[in-house]
Design an enzyme around this catalytic site. Sequence first.
Site, PDB file in Angstrom:
ATOM      1  N   ILE A  80       0.877  -1.180   0.000  1.00  0.00           N
ATOM      2  CA  ILE A  80       0.000   0.000   0.000  1.00  0.00           C
ATOM      3  C   ILE A  80       0.911   1.226   0.000  1.00  0.00           C
ATOM      4  CG2 ILE A  80      -1.807   1.362   1.111  1.00  0.00           C
ATOM      5  CD1 ILE A  80      -2.815  -1.096   2.532  1.00  0.00           C
ATOM      6  N   ASP A  81       0.950   1.919  -1.107  1.00  0.00           N
ATOM      7  CA  ASP A  81       1.675   3.197  -1.137  1.00  0.00           C
ATOM      8  C   ASP A  81       0.640   4.267  -0.793  1.00  0.00           C
ATOM      9  OD1 ASP A  81       3.726   5.009  -1.478  1.00  0.00           O
ATOM     10  OD2 ASP A  81       3.257   5.313  -3.598  1.00  0.00           O
TER      11      ASP A  81
HETATM   12  C1  IPD Z   1       4.743   6.987   1.470  1.00  0.00           C
HETATM   13  C2  IPD Z   1       4.088   7.757   0.360  1.00  0.00           C
HETATM   14  C3  IPD Z   1       4.294   9.251   0.570  1.00  0.00           C
HETATM   15  C4  IPD Z   1       5.760   9.586   0.673  1.00  0.00           C
HETATM   16  C5  IPD Z   1       6.383   8.796   1.813  1.00  0.00           C
HETATM   17  C6  IPD Z   1       6.217   7.305   1.555  1.00  0.00           C
HETATM   18  P1  IPD Z   1       3.959   4.600   2.304  1.00  0.00           P
HETATM   19  O1  IPD Z   1       4.617   5.600   1.217  1.00  0.00           O
HETATM   20  O2  IPD Z   1       4.634   7.366  -0.870  1.00  0.00           O
HETATM   21  O3  IPD Z   1       3.757   9.965  -0.519  1.00  0.00           O
HETATM   22  O4  IPD Z   1       5.911  10.962   0.904  1.00  0.00           O
HETATM   23  O5  IPD Z   1       7.763   9.091   1.887  1.00  0.00           O
HETATM   24  O6  IPD Z   1       6.780   6.564   2.637  1.00  0.00           O
HETATM   25  O7  IPD Z   1       4.854   4.687   3.502  1.00  0.00           O
HETATM   26  O8  IPD Z   1       2.572   5.070   2.577  1.00  0.00           O
HETATM   27  O9  IPD Z   1       4.050   3.291   1.581  1.00  0.00           O
HETATM   28 CA    CA Z   2       5.370   3.875  -0.191  1.00  0.00          CA
HETATM   29 CA    CA Z   3       3.784   1.222   1.795  1.00  0.00          CA
END
Ligand code: IPD
Ligand code: CA
Ligand code: CA
Length: 255
Positions: A80-81
């Site tokens: 999950i991004d």
């Molecule tokens: C995050 C998202 C966010 C970014 C963070 C990431 P995650 O991914 O991509 O936009 O600014 O640095 O860690 O942690 O929700 O998989």
């Molecule tokens: Ca991410």
């Molecule tokens: Ca993630």
Amino acid sequence: MKDILINGVKKAGEILKEDFYRPKTVSNKGVADLVTETDLKIEEFLKKYFYKQLPDYKFVGEETSLDLSFKEKCLIVDPIDGTTNFVHRFPFVGISVGVYENLNPVAATVFNPIMDELYYAEVGKGAFLNGSRIFVSTQSKIENSLLATGFPYGFVEKNKKDILAKLEKILSNSRGVRRAGAASLDLCYVARGVFDGYYEGGLKPWDVAAGVLIVSEAGGKISNMNGGNFSFEDEYIVASNKIIHNELIEVLCGI
Ligand code: IPD
Ligand code: CA
Ligand code: CA
């Protein structure tokens, strides 16, 4: 490869969608760096699925992989991004899979099951959103551009002055900035011509592994903050429609 990737992220998307409006069990990996049971469920599913479908590819997942070498054939996965978005039910969430051989991306997919947006690219064959070709914007003036960025957990604390200085410059030289909270989708929104450019520091390989190929195959440019070839070790990534790329870097670096 294409059907295997798309079927995998679509099945994983069913898990994400089912949990999206449910109460969530949230743990903290670090300062504002969240992980939920759904992140782990999706990663476990994709690990088993790809082990069966692509046994020759090493699985590198954000939540469980310790060996972060990418030399052999590998799948670089963010289950999950945008976990913070997921926890707060903000629908900008992506399941991201980058397929790499000899450190180069060969195929990529990012799927947002909440907004039903499936991005796919294969090297040399273009980039697609729900089966239709996508291309970066034709915007040639940074002052008329819509840009995006992010503030990674932890990276902000160590680099607050630089991050705010870049933000101030961008705000004074564009139509606006969006911080949507999922780097893989930020890159996809450059590829589809919604964002004219995007930059962020402190990202991890799984955040960008798929998005970089989707941007390149849509006619965009990916670089580090010096304008050179981007690698996972670089502090910053810069993505754009290619036309405004040099100007974007000049503004960000105060040249
Ligand atoms: C995050 C998202 C966010 C970014 C963070 C990431 P995650 O991914 O991509 O936009 O600014 O640095 O860690 O942690 O929700 O998989
Ligand atoms: Ca991410
Ligand atoms: Ca993630």
